[in-house]
Design a protein around this motif. Structure first.
Motif, PDB file in Angstrom:
ATOM      1  N   TYR A  67      64.713  41.106  90.172  1.00 37.92           N
ATOM      2  CA  TYR A  67      64.050  40.222  89.204  1.00 37.92           C
ATOM      3  C   TYR A  67      63.743  40.889  87.871  1.00 37.92           C
ATOM      4  CZ  TYR A  67      63.527  37.323  93.306  1.00 37.92           C
ATOM      5  OH  TYR A  67      63.785  36.578  94.425  1.00 37.92           O
ATOM      6  N   GLY A  68      63.667  42.195  87.828  1.00 39.88           N
ATOM      7  CA  GLY A  68      63.332  42.866  86.582  1.00 39.88           C
ATOM      8  C   GLY A  68      62.017  42.347  86.033  1.00 39.88           C
ATOM      9  N   CYS A  69      61.933  42.210  84.735  1.00 44.45           N
ATOM     10  CA  CYS A  69      60.688  41.747  84.129  1.00 44.45           C
ATOM     11  C   CYS A  69      60.517  40.239  84.286  1.00 44.45           C
ATOM     12  CB  CYS A  69      60.627  42.137  82.654  1.00 44.45           C
ATOM     13  SG  CYS A  69      61.837  41.308  81.621  1.00 44.45           S
ATOM     14  N   VAL A  70      61.541  39.549  84.745  1.00 40.94           N
ATOM     15  CA  VAL A  70      61.432  38.104  84.951  1.00 40.94           C
ATOM     16  C   VAL A  70      60.449  37.798  86.079  1.00 40.94           C
ATOM     17  CG1 VAL A  70      62.714  36.008  85.506  1.00 40.94           C
ATOM     18  CG2 VAL A  70      63.739  37.739  84.053  1.00 40.94           C
ATOM     19  N   GLY A  71      60.316  38.728  87.013  1.00 40.28           N
ATOM     20  CA  GLY A  71      59.324  38.551  88.064  1.00 40.28           C
ATOM     21  C   GLY A  71      57.922  38.456  87.495  1.00 40.28           C
ATOM     22  N   ALA A  72      57.644  39.299  86.518  1.00 44.10           N
ATOM     23  CA  ALA A  72      56.328  39.270  85.881  1.00 44.10           C
ATOM     24  C   ALA A  72      56.111  37.946  85.163  1.00 44.10           C
ATOM     25  CB  ALA A  72      56.214  40.422  84.884  1.00 44.10           C
ATOM     26  N   ILE A  73      57.152  37.436  84.536  1.00 42.93           N
ATOM     27  CA  ILE A  73      57.033  36.151  83.842  1.00 42.93           C
ATOM     28  C   ILE A  73      56.693  35.050  84.831  1.00 42.93           C
ATOM     29  CG2 ILE A  73      58.356  34.391  82.594  1.00 42.93           C
ATOM     30  CD1 ILE A  73      59.822  36.658  81.173  1.00 42.93           C
ATOM     31  N   SER A  74      57.352  35.077  85.974  1.00 39.74           N
ATOM     32  CA  SER A  74      57.109  34.053  86.984  1.00 39.74           C
ATOM     33  C   SER A  74      55.663  34.083  87.462  1.00 39.74           C
ATOM     34  CB  SER A  74      58.072  34.288  88.144  1.00 39.74           C
ATOM     35  OG  SER A  74      57.944  33.292  89.112  1.00 39.74           O
TER      36      SER A  74
ATOM     37  N   ASP B 148      62.745  46.982  89.778  1.00 35.14           N
ATOM     38  CA  ASP B 148      62.958  45.756  90.547  1.00 35.14           C
ATOM     39  C   ASP B 148      64.334  45.229  90.189  1.00 35.14           C
ATOM     40  OD1 ASP B 148      61.137  42.567  90.921  1.00 35.14           O
ATOM     41  OD2 ASP B 148      62.989  43.330  91.818  1.00 35.14           O
TER      42      ASP B 148
ATOM     43  N   ARG C 256      63.778  46.599  85.242  1.00 37.75           N
ATOM     44  CA  ARG C 256      64.955  46.257  86.041  1.00 37.75           C
ATOM     45  C   ARG C 256      65.281  47.373  87.030  1.00 37.75           C
ATOM     46  NH1 ARG C 256      67.499  41.711  87.526  1.00 37.75           N
ATOM     47  NH2 ARG C 256      66.932  40.901  85.477  1.00 37.75           N
TER      48      ARG C 256
ATOM     49  N   GLU D 176      63.323  49.615  82.275  1.00 39.40           N
ATOM     50  CA  GLU D 176      62.505  50.234  83.307  1.00 39.40           C
ATOM     51  C   GLU D 176      62.107  49.213  84.371  1.00 39.40           C
ATOM     52  OE1 GLU D 176      59.208  52.407  81.744  1.00 39.40           O
ATOM     53  OE2 GLU D 176      58.468  52.997  83.706  1.00 39.40           O
TER      54      GLU D 176
ATOM     55  N   TYR E  79      61.386  48.813  77.971  1.00 41.67           N
ATOM     56  CA  TYR E  79      60.522  48.176  78.969  1.00 41.67           C
ATOM     57  C   TYR E  79      61.336  47.361  79.960  1.00 41.67           C
ATOM     58  CZ  TYR E  79      57.266  44.982  81.122  1.00 41.67           C
ATOM     59  OH  TYR E  79      56.569  44.249  82.054  1.00 41.67           O
ATOM     60  N   GLU E  80      62.232  46.547  79.437  1.00 40.93           N
ATOM     61  CA  GLU E  80      63.055  45.718  80.325  1.00 40.93           C
ATOM     62  C   GLU E  80      63.926  46.575  81.227  1.00 40.93           C
ATOM     63  OE1 GLU E  80      63.743  41.976  77.268  1.00 40.93           O
ATOM     64  OE2 GLU E  80      65.238  42.361  78.811  1.00 40.93           O
TER      65      GLU E  80
END
Lengths: 157, 207
Positions: free
Chosen positions: A84-91, A81, A78, A76, A73-74
């Protein structure tokens, strides 16, 4: 004469990509089936086969499937994006939680004002039909679990 | 005699190589933060990070490095779920908040409904309005309160946040690690991960 290849499993996606023999002790084979080559391709591109190998070896066998799924998942995220990768979703999720918590706090404050002005806070609280005690507090604070909730909510996580 | 007074960046120090002026890591891995590169190197590898940074515009690299550092940190703290555990936890929080907010608004509206009946009578009494007669002025007054009772509903907004279920967020470790999300305050918003697949232990599908 029976050929040994008749009884051998096809190589997993990892060994196929790495062009190596996939034997019975291959750590990747349970999690990277040959039918899904992209999964290993993505994970290898972001993390590297060697790093994934080390990570899987460091965790218990029953945890490895979840670990591979989260890595896939991570990876994909990344690739989609690269910044930001999955960190964008966290934000984004963080901000949503903050906004909802603020709205809940405001609604609770309104309830308290009504309840105190009517002087029936106690009766409401004990009202068996109300279902939920007042004020309404999520078990999550405006921050995150582990911090003390602001309104006496449930500390358990 | 020229002396190289610039100390090597954390990456070159870790990799034990000369830190050249054009080092791609130097702007983002200062020598006073050795752990940052150590984590990124352990999870992603220096070579992969180099390739990734080279594919980005220079103005994007700082955010990329910081997000990689965050992901690496999460992965080292939670080797099974990493950042995905945090996402799952946040989605769970959101669902819980949505339910609590819905209950709270429902309860608030009950109070407001009760307030309408009592305030309407009191206001009418103050103005000497014959409430029993039901004159037009009293109806207007009730109408006015009626409008006040129902602010713009945000239920649609709340429903849009519903991301479904993801990983089992019961891991205490994942929850404890969520405390470090506060460091992400500086990240600009990006598109959210897509809605999660239903059921447990299935990854949240990225958009």
């Amino acid at each position: 004469m029976a050929s040994s290849s008749m009884y051998s499993n096809p190589p997993c996606a990892a060994c196929k990509f790495l062009r190596r023999k996939c034997n019975s002790t291959c750590i990747f084979s349970p999690y990277f089936p040959p039918e899904d080559p992209n999964k290993f391709f993505n994970v290898h591109k972001i993390f590297g086969a060697s790093n994934v190998n080390k990570l899987l070896n460091d965790i218990l066998p029953h945890q490895r499937e979840d670990a591979v799924s989260s890595l896939a998942y991570e990876a994909e995220a990344r690739l989609k994006d690269p910044v930001y990768g999955c960190v964008g979703a966290i934000s984004v999720l963080q901000k949503q939680v903050f906004m909802l918590q603020r709205e809940l706090d405001a609604t609770n404050a309104s309830i308290m004002r009504y309840a105190s002005s009517r002087g029936d806070y106690e009766s409401s609280y004990s009202d068996p039909d109300s279902g939920v005690p007042l004020p309404y507090t999520s078990s999550w604070s405006a921050g995150f679990p582990g911090e003390s909730p602001g309104k006496g909510g449930d500390d358990s996580v | 005699m020229a002396s190289s007074s610039t100390s090597p960046c954390a990456a070159c120090k870790f990799l034990r190589r000369k830190c050249l002026p054009e080092c791609v890591f130097a702007p983002y891995f200062p020598p006073d933060q050795p752990q940052k590169f150590a984590n990124v190197h352990k999870v992603f590898g220096a070579s992969n990070v180099t390739k990734l940074l080279n594919e980005l515009q220079p103005h994007q690299r700082e955010d990329a490095v910081n997000s990689l550092a965050y992901e690496a940190d999460m992965r080292l703290r939670d080797p099974v779920y990493g950042c995905v555990g945090v996402i799952s936890l946040l989605q769970h929080q959101l669902r819980q908040l949505q339910m609590d907010l819905s209950c709270a608004k429902s309860e608030l509206s009950k109070y407001q409904n009760l307030g309408l009946s009592s305030h309407g009578l009191i206001a009418a009494a103050h103005q000497g309005i014959n409430i029993l007669g039901g004159g037009a002025s009293s109806r207007d007054h009730h109408h006015h309160f009626h409008h006040q009772l129902f602010p713009v509903s945000q239920q649609q907004v709340i429903r849009a946040f519903d991301g479904g279920s993801g990983y089992d967020a019961s891991s205490l470790l994942a929850m404890n690690m969520a405390g470090s999300i506060g460091q992400l305050g500086g990240f600009p918003q990006s598109r959210a991960a897509g809605t999660a697949a239903d059921g447990r232990r299935t990854p949240v599908e990225p958009s």
